[in-house]
Design an enzyme around this catalytic site. Structure first.
Site, PDB file in Angstrom:
ATOM      1  CB  CYS A  42      -0.756   0.010   1.268  1.00 53.98           C
ATOM      2  SG  CYS A  42      -2.052   1.488   1.271  1.00 53.98           S
ATOM      3  CG  ASP A  44      -0.544   3.942   5.320  1.00 53.99           C
ATOM      4  OD1 ASP A  44       0.181   4.479   6.047  1.00 53.99           O
ATOM      5  OD2 ASP A  44      -1.755   4.013   5.797  1.00 53.99           O
ATOM      6  NE  ARG A  46      -0.571   5.059   8.608  1.00 55.77           N
ATOM      7  CZ  ARG A  46      -1.982   4.698   8.972  1.00 55.77           C
ATOM      8  NH1 ARG A  46      -2.319   4.889  10.310  1.00 55.77           N
ATOM      9  NH2 ARG A  46      -2.871   4.326   8.124  1.00 55.77           N
ATOM     10  CG  HIS A  98      -1.605  -1.144   5.877  1.00 57.89           C
ATOM     11  ND1 HIS A  98      -2.199  -0.142   6.714  1.00 57.89           N
ATOM     12  CD2 HIS A  98      -1.798  -0.725   4.587  1.00 57.89           C
ATOM     13  CE1 HIS A  98      -2.787   0.868   5.799  1.00 57.89           C
ATOM     14  NE2 HIS A  98      -2.408   0.436   4.527  1.00 57.89           N
ATOM     15  CB  CYS A 101      -5.725  -0.637   4.564  1.00 53.85           C
ATOM     16  SG  CYS A 101      -5.307  -0.220   2.890  1.00 53.85           S
TER      17      CYS A 101
END
Ligand code: CO
Length: 214
Positions: A42, A44, A46, A98, A101
């Site tokens: 992803c 993302d 993080r 994750h 998400c």
């Protein structure tokens, strides 16, 4: 200094630290890449691939998009996968979702999100395929987590549909596919407890392009 300019200072400091460790670091890295892993994860912020895997520069080929989708008509991911499989001859393809998400969450709560609608459709399709199981989960949190996991598994299925992946697998037994989920709260990677080989076998009559018989 503003946060944008700071990046170039960070970069210089990083170069210095690498050279302090090994003065040939960049010349060695520049000569070639031979990663054994393709990571599809992803976007993302993080979930940075190298960092969570503890791998150095040059050790993992990376593709990231919203909710780690493998979409058959996405030229971008198709190019990444073909290059990784045919030219880099990577040994392992990892799809890593994750928990928490945002893309998966959006798919669970349909609203008009403009340009994102068509992208999120892939996630809604995963929900539809597994609707019976998902709607049987009363706890909203567990349902969300489970859709994250099922999405990773279905993206692995999307990988085995691809001709380049099938061809290389028939020729060499690689790439091997892996379904992972990253836990934002713990920082831990988890291999999903599923027999992907058995799952692929059960759908083989639908997706096998008979490349092994060439
Ligand atoms: Co995400």
């Amino acid at each position: 200094m503003d946060e944008y300019r700071q990046i170039f200072e960070n970069n210089k400091a990083w170069v210095q630290s690498k050279l302090a460790n090994d003065e040939h670091f960049f010349s060695k890295l520049a000569s070639d890449q031979k990663p054994h892993f393709l990571y599809i994860g992803c976007s993302d912020s993080r979930v940075p691939a190298n960092v969570i895997m503890g791998l150095d520069e040059g050790e993992v080929f990376v593709h990231r998009n919203i909710a780690n989708l493998v979409v058959a008509t996405d030229n971008n991911i198709n190019a990444v996968i073909q290059y990784a499989v045919e030219y880099l001859e990577i040994k392992h393809i990892i799809v890593c979702g994750h928990y928490g998400c945002g893309g998966v969450k959006a798919a669970l709560h349909p609203t008009d999100m403009g340009q994102l609608n068509s992208w999120l459709q892939g996630l809604r399709d995963v929900y539809r395929i597994h609707q019976q199981e998902l709607d049987g989960i009363s706890d909203a949190h567990h349902k969300f987590d489970r859709l994250v996991e099922l999405n990773v598994i279905e993206q692995c299925v999307n990988l085995v549909k691809i001709d380049h992946v099938q061809r290389k697998w028939y020729q060499t037994g690689f790439p091997q596919l892996h379904a992972w989920v990253y836990d934002l709260h713990k920082g831990l990677l988890k291999e999903l407890d599923i027999d992907l080989g058995a799952y692929f076998s059960s759908i083989r009559s639908i997706y096998d392009l008979k490349i092994g018989e060439e």
